[in-house]
Design an enzyme around this catalytic site. Structure first.
Site, PDB file in Angstrom:
ATOM      1  N   LYS A 172      46.588  62.488  57.919  1.00  0.00           N
ATOM      2  CA  LYS A 172      47.399  61.383  57.363  1.00  0.00           C
ATOM      3  C   LYS A 172      46.901  60.985  55.967  1.00  0.00           C
ATOM      4  O   LYS A 172      47.698  60.604  55.111  1.00  0.00           O
ATOM      5  CB  LYS A 172      47.424  60.180  58.309  1.00  0.00           C
ATOM      6  CG  LYS A 172      46.186  59.336  58.294  1.00  0.00           C
ATOM      7  CD  LYS A 172      46.453  57.850  58.303  1.00  0.00           C
ATOM      8  CE  LYS A 172      45.182  57.090  58.573  1.00  0.00           C
ATOM      9  NZ  LYS A 172      44.666  56.238  57.572  1.00  0.00           N
ATOM     10  N   GLU A 229      35.025  52.844  54.710  1.00  0.00           N
ATOM     11  CA  GLU A 229      34.160  53.313  55.791  1.00  0.00           C
ATOM     12  C   GLU A 229      34.272  54.831  55.903  1.00  0.00           C
ATOM     13  O   GLU A 229      35.358  55.374  55.794  1.00  0.00           O
ATOM     14  CB  GLU A 229      34.643  52.648  57.090  1.00  0.00           C
ATOM     15  CG  GLU A 229      33.909  53.047  58.320  1.00  0.00           C
ATOM     16  CD  GLU A 229      32.424  52.762  58.208  1.00  0.00           C
ATOM     17  OE1 GLU A 229      32.052  51.599  57.955  1.00  0.00           O
ATOM     18  OE2 GLU A 229      31.629  53.713  58.364  1.00  0.00           O
ATOM     19  N   PHE A 230      33.150  55.489  56.122  1.00  0.00           N
ATOM     20  CA  PHE A 230      33.166  56.955  56.162  1.00  0.00           C
ATOM     21  C   PHE A 230      32.735  57.516  57.515  1.00  0.00           C
ATOM     22  O   PHE A 230      32.332  58.674  57.607  1.00  0.00           O
ATOM     23  CB  PHE A 230      32.257  57.515  55.064  1.00  0.00           C
ATOM     24  CG  PHE A 230      32.623  57.021  53.688  1.00  0.00           C
ATOM     25  CD1 PHE A 230      33.693  57.576  53.009  1.00  0.00           C
ATOM     26  CD2 PHE A 230      31.924  55.981  53.098  1.00  0.00           C
ATOM     27  CE1 PHE A 230      34.054  57.102  51.750  1.00  0.00           C
ATOM     28  CE2 PHE A 230      32.276  55.497  51.843  1.00  0.00           C
ATOM     29  CZ  PHE A 230      33.342  56.060  51.163  1.00  0.00           C
ATOM     30  N   LEU A 231      32.791  56.685  58.554  1.00  0.00           N
ATOM     31  CA  LEU A 231      32.266  57.157  59.845  1.00  0.00           C
ATOM     32  C   LEU A 231      33.103  58.305  60.412  1.00  0.00           C
ATOM     33  O   LEU A 231      34.309  58.387  60.224  1.00  0.00           O
ATOM     34  CB  LEU A 231      32.151  56.022  60.852  1.00  0.00           C
ATOM     35  CG  LEU A 231      33.388  55.314  61.389  1.00  0.00           C
ATOM     36  CD1 LEU A 231      34.079  56.105  62.480  1.00  0.00           C
ATOM     37  CD2 LEU A 231      32.990  53.949  61.932  1.00  0.00           C
ATOM     38  N   ARG A 232      32.405  59.184  61.104  1.00  0.00           N
ATOM     39  CA  ARG A 232      33.070  60.298  61.796  1.00  0.00           C
ATOM     40  C   ARG A 232      33.122  59.983  63.276  1.00  0.00           C
ATOM     41  O   ARG A 232      32.148  59.448  63.830  1.00  0.00           O
ATOM     42  CB  ARG A 232      32.239  61.589  61.648  1.00  0.00           C
ATOM     43  CG  ARG A 232      32.108  62.112  60.259  1.00  0.00           C
ATOM     44  CD  ARG A 232      30.911  63.067  60.167  1.00  0.00           C
ATOM     45  NE  ARG A 232      29.648  62.384  60.462  1.00  0.00           N
ATOM     46  CZ  ARG A 232      28.492  62.988  60.707  1.00  0.00           C
ATOM     47  NH1 ARG A 232      28.424  64.298  60.711  1.00  0.00           N
ATOM     48  NH2 ARG A 232      27.391  62.299  60.954  1.00  0.00           N
ATOM     49  N   CYS A 241      42.707  60.940  60.785  1.00  0.00           N
ATOM     50  CA  CYS A 241      42.322  60.635  59.400  1.00  0.00           C
ATOM     51  C   CYS A 241      42.703  61.712  58.394  1.00  0.00           C
ATOM     52  O   CYS A 241      43.526  61.469  57.507  1.00  0.00           O
ATOM     53  CB  CYS A 241      40.827  60.374  59.342  1.00  0.00           C
ATOM     54  SG  CYS A 241      40.346  59.041  60.447  1.00  0.00           S
ATOM     55  N   GLY A 296      42.504  68.218  62.475  1.00  0.00           N
ATOM     56  CA  GLY A 296      43.452  67.275  63.065  1.00  0.00           C
ATOM     57  C   GLY A 296      42.818  65.901  63.074  1.00  0.00           C
ATOM     58  O   GLY A 296      41.929  65.613  62.273  1.00  0.00           O
ATOM     59  N   PHE A 331      31.585  72.151  56.810  1.00  0.00           N
ATOM     60  CA  PHE A 331      33.049  72.112  56.662  1.00  0.00           C
ATOM     61  C   PHE A 331      33.629  73.422  56.162  1.00  0.00           C
ATOM     62  O   PHE A 331      34.680  73.457  55.549  1.00  0.00           O
ATOM     63  CB  PHE A 331      33.490  70.907  55.803  1.00  0.00           C
ATOM     64  CG  PHE A 331      33.684  69.684  56.666  1.00  0.00           C
ATOM     65  CD1 PHE A 331      32.594  69.049  57.234  1.00  0.00           C
ATOM     66  CD2 PHE A 331      34.952  69.209  56.963  1.00  0.00           C
ATOM     67  CE1 PHE A 331      32.764  67.966  58.093  1.00  0.00           C
ATOM     68  CE2 PHE A 331      35.129  68.124  57.812  1.00  0.00           C
ATOM     69  CZ  PHE A 331      34.031  67.502  58.376  1.00  0.00           C
ATOM     70  N   THR A 346      41.498  52.346  55.438  1.00  0.00           N
ATOM     71  CA  THR A 346      41.871  53.317  54.396  1.00  0.00           C
ATOM     72  C   THR A 346      43.260  52.959  53.881  1.00  0.00           C
ATOM     73  O   THR A 346      44.220  52.990  54.647  1.00  0.00           O
ATOM     74  CB  THR A 346      41.868  54.739  54.993  1.00  0.00           C
ATOM     75  OG1 THR A 346      40.578  54.983  55.552  1.00  0.00           O
ATOM     76  CG2 THR A 346      42.180  55.787  53.941  1.00  0.00           C
TER      77      THR A 346
HETATM   78  C1  UGA Z   1      36.875  62.194  58.991  1.00  0.00           C
HETATM   79  C2  UGA Z   1      35.788  62.213  57.903  1.00  0.00           C
HETATM   80  O1  UGA Z   1      34.893  63.307  58.153  1.00  0.00           O
HETATM   81  C3  UGA Z   1      35.013  60.900  57.903  1.00  0.00           C
HETATM   82  O2  UGA Z   1      34.056  60.898  56.854  1.00  0.00           O
HETATM   83  C4  UGA Z   1      36.002  59.760  57.705  1.00  0.00           C
HETATM   84  O3  UGA Z   1      35.358  58.498  57.708  1.00  0.00           O
HETATM   85  C5  UGA Z   1      37.038  59.792  58.809  1.00  0.00           C
HETATM   86  O4  UGA Z   1      37.721  61.061  58.796  1.00  0.00           O
HETATM   87  C6  UGA Z   1      38.007  58.678  58.558  1.00  0.00           C
HETATM   88  O5  UGA Z   1      38.767  58.752  57.597  1.00  0.00           O
HETATM   89  O6  UGA Z   1      37.955  57.657  59.260  1.00  0.00           O
HETATM   90  P1  UGA Z   1      36.865  62.583  61.643  1.00  0.00           P
HETATM   91  O7  UGA Z   1      38.355  62.456  61.573  1.00  0.00           O
HETATM   92  O8  UGA Z   1      36.114  61.864  62.692  1.00  0.00           O
HETATM   93  O9  UGA Z   1      36.218  62.101  60.248  1.00  0.00           O
HETATM   94  O10 UGA Z   1      36.564  64.123  61.832  1.00  0.00           O
HETATM   95  P2  UGA Z   1      35.876  65.304  61.019  1.00  0.00           P
HETATM   96  O11 UGA Z   1      34.513  65.527  61.541  1.00  0.00           O
HETATM   97  O12 UGA Z   1      36.043  65.129  59.566  1.00  0.00           O
HETATM   98  O13 UGA Z   1      36.788  66.533  61.498  1.00  0.00           O
HETATM   99  C7  UGA Z   1      38.167  66.557  61.175  1.00  0.00           C
HETATM  100  C8  UGA Z   1      38.814  67.817  61.677  1.00  0.00           C
HETATM  101  O14 UGA Z   1      38.385  68.934  60.906  1.00  0.00           O
HETATM  102  C9  UGA Z   1      38.542  68.168  63.128  1.00  0.00           C
HETATM  103  O15 UGA Z   1      39.750  68.578  63.740  1.00  0.00           O
HETATM  104  C10 UGA Z   1      37.567  69.326  63.039  1.00  0.00           C
HETATM  105  O16 UGA Z   1      37.641  70.204  64.143  1.00  0.00           O
HETATM  106  C11 UGA Z   1      38.043  70.007  61.768  1.00  0.00           C
HETATM  107  N1  UGA Z   1      37.014  70.837  61.096  1.00  0.00           N
HETATM  108  C12 UGA Z   1      35.877  70.266  60.618  1.00  0.00           C
HETATM  109  C13 UGA Z   1      37.233  72.200  60.924  1.00  0.00           C
HETATM  110  O17 UGA Z   1      38.278  72.752  61.346  1.00  0.00           O
HETATM  111  N2  UGA Z   1      36.281  72.948  60.288  1.00  0.00           N
HETATM  112  C14 UGA Z   1      35.143  72.401  59.815  1.00  0.00           C
HETATM  113  O18 UGA Z   1      34.327  73.137  59.225  1.00  0.00           O
HETATM  114  C15 UGA Z   1      34.935  71.028  59.975  1.00  0.00           C
END
Ligand code: UGA
Length: 437
Positions: A267, A152-155, A264, A261, A253, A122
């Site tokens: 930042k 890349e969009f992986l979680r 990703c 947090g 979401f 990114t």
């Molecule tokens: C995120 C994106 O979802 C991915 O698509 C992306 O590829 C990735 O960043 C990246 O840039 O590499 P990730 O950081 O693994 O993925 O986590 P998310 O599932 O997006 O969750 C992020 C945060 O949001 C977590 O702390 C989660 O608890 C919080 N969250 C999520 C909420 O507080 N509420 C929600 O409804 C959903």
């Protein structure tokens, strides 16, 4: 195909193992010796469901190897995936792209035959164009050493599935031949139905940060609404269910709680805000400052609420914390709201015992002064207050009788709004959520 994956952190290790799974010969390039040795032994230095098994299998089969040598990488493959980290810069809000620059500078002088370097990291918009010029300048192959950008969009927690079954593929390319190469490489995913968007470098770079900025906005939106629910007695979960039925909005979401947090979302919103400023369009992204502030407020609110539930003083009070990772199915504590809250409660004088099914070790490295329990019940033992901060399924399965028999006070704060508050209340607990009735 023979490919290399440069940078074997979360993204790179997952990409390397997944591409080996598709049948490619993969050489992972990792400059950190300790990490390289771990990976070469078939082990993964972080927790991601299924990855240790997948990576171990392909190291054993010989389809996946690791090196520290850029020269070996250039010799090995004609397709090089750039997966190095771009953390928040130590001096400000922008992204630190030094690892991306270093990777190109190391690889390019060895590219003597045509090659495609595919950026997946990114990066701030404009980076790819700069790197493409640098590549052509440094590579003996000149302009036949080409760049493409393929974000890349992986979680975390779903990394393998997201890599092997992406919900979209984005190709930022400068030529038809780069597009052809990527279409050939990703043919199994494309044939299985993953849509492809072919575009320019700048759009491909922006797609990634725009997606993360949108997700962060969605979370902060519902958390801001939660603040109103908290002062009016409305219920944010019912509200999210109701607006989520509108297909234009969608329910995903929209889980209000202690906020986002990880490595990703936080930042990336800061990086795009910073980049917009550099580009002279500060106002375009300035709302993201508010998104970040709303997110930060959630953590502070929970610390305040926990304090008031304990009668406004935390001195000598015992707090059991369930969860340290930024989300379940991960041992990642980067910018974790759960760990932030645990740490701040301790700084205010509480005795805090934290349990996380996977993130205990990584949390201990960041916050060694907290107490770490080896089970949810141990963290709850003698607690005056319990905080549920990362929604691991095991916390929903706990026996209320057992928890009640070890805790000192019957106070529970669910920071993720997934526990059955009615059941806890029926068992005599002062059980609260965030923005819940
Ligand atoms: C995120 C994106 O979802 C991915 O698509 C992306 O590829 C990735 O960043 C990246 O840039 O590499 P990730 O950081 O693994 O993925 O986590 P998310 O599932 O997006 O969750 C992020 C945060 O949001 C977590 O702390 C989660 O608890 C919080 N969250 C999520 C909420 O507080 N509420 C929600 O409804 C959903």
């Amino acid at each position: 195909m023979r490919i290399t994956v440069i940078g074997c952190g979360y993204l790179g290790a997952t990409h390397a193992a997944s591409m080996a799974e598709l049948g490619h010969e993969v050489l992972g390039v990792e400059t950190d010796e300790a990490r390289r040795a771990t990976l070469a032994a078939g082990e993964v230095p972080f927790y991601e469901p299924g990855l240790a098994e997948l990576l171990g299998r392909h190291v054993a089969s010989g389809r996946l190897r690791f090196t520290g040598s850029a020269a070996e990488a250039a010799d090995f493959g004609d397709l090089h995936f750039l997966c190095v980290g771009t953390p928040q810069s130590a001096s400000g809000l922008g992204a630190d792209v030094s690892q991306v620059d270093a990777a190109i500078d190391a690889l390019a002088p060895h590219l003597t035959r045509p090659a495609l370097v595919v950026g997946k990291s990114t990066v701030p918009v404009g980076t790819a164009a700069r790197l493409a010029a640098r590549l052509a300048e440094l590579a003996p192959a000149g302009e036949r050493a080409e760049l493409a950008w393929n974000p890349e969009f992986l979680r975390e927690g779903f990394a393998i599935k997201d890599t092997l079954e992406p919900d979209r593929l984005v190709f930022g390319v400068g030529s038809a031949s780069a597009e052809r190469t990527l279409r050939d490489f990703y043919a199994p995913m494309i044939d299985a139905g993953s849509p492809v968007v072919v575009t320019d470098f700048a759009t491909a770079e922006l797609v990634k940060v725009a997606a993360n900025a949108f997700l962060a906005t969605k979370i902060s939106f519902i958390n801001a609404v939660s603040e109103i629910c908290e002062v009016t007695g409305a219920d944010v979960v019912d509200l999210a269910d109701a607006i989520g039925h509108d297909a234009r909005i969608g329910r995903r979401f929209l889980n209000a709680g202690i906020g986002f947090g990880g490595g990703c979302l936080p930042k990336d919103i800061r990086a795009v805000l910073h980049r917009a400023g550099e580009l002279g369009v500060d106002d375009a992204m300035s709302f993201l400052r508010e998104i970040d502030d709303i997110n930060q407020r959630r953590r502070e609110y929970v610390v305040g609420l926990a304090t008031s539930m304990l009668g406004d003083s935390l001195i000598d009070r015992r707090i059991g914390v369930w969860g340290a990772a930024f989300k379940p199915d991960s041992d990642d504590v980067r910018d974790s709201p759960a760990l932030w809250i645990a740490g701040h409660l301790q700084l205010r004088g509480a005795q805090v015992s934290v349990y996380d099914p996977r993130a205990g070790e990584s949390a201990r490295r960041v916050f060694p002064t907290l107490t770490y329990a080896s089970s949810a019940l141990e963290a709850a033992t003698d607690a005056d207050l319990l905080l549920h901060l990362t929604e691991w399924p095991e916390f929903r399965e706990l026996s209320l009788d057992q928890v009640g028999s070890v805790a000192r006070g019957r106070r529970l704060l669910d920071g993720r709004n997934v526990l059955d508050l009615a059941a806890w209340r029926a068992a005599g607990w002062d059980a609260r959520g965030l923005g819940r009735r």
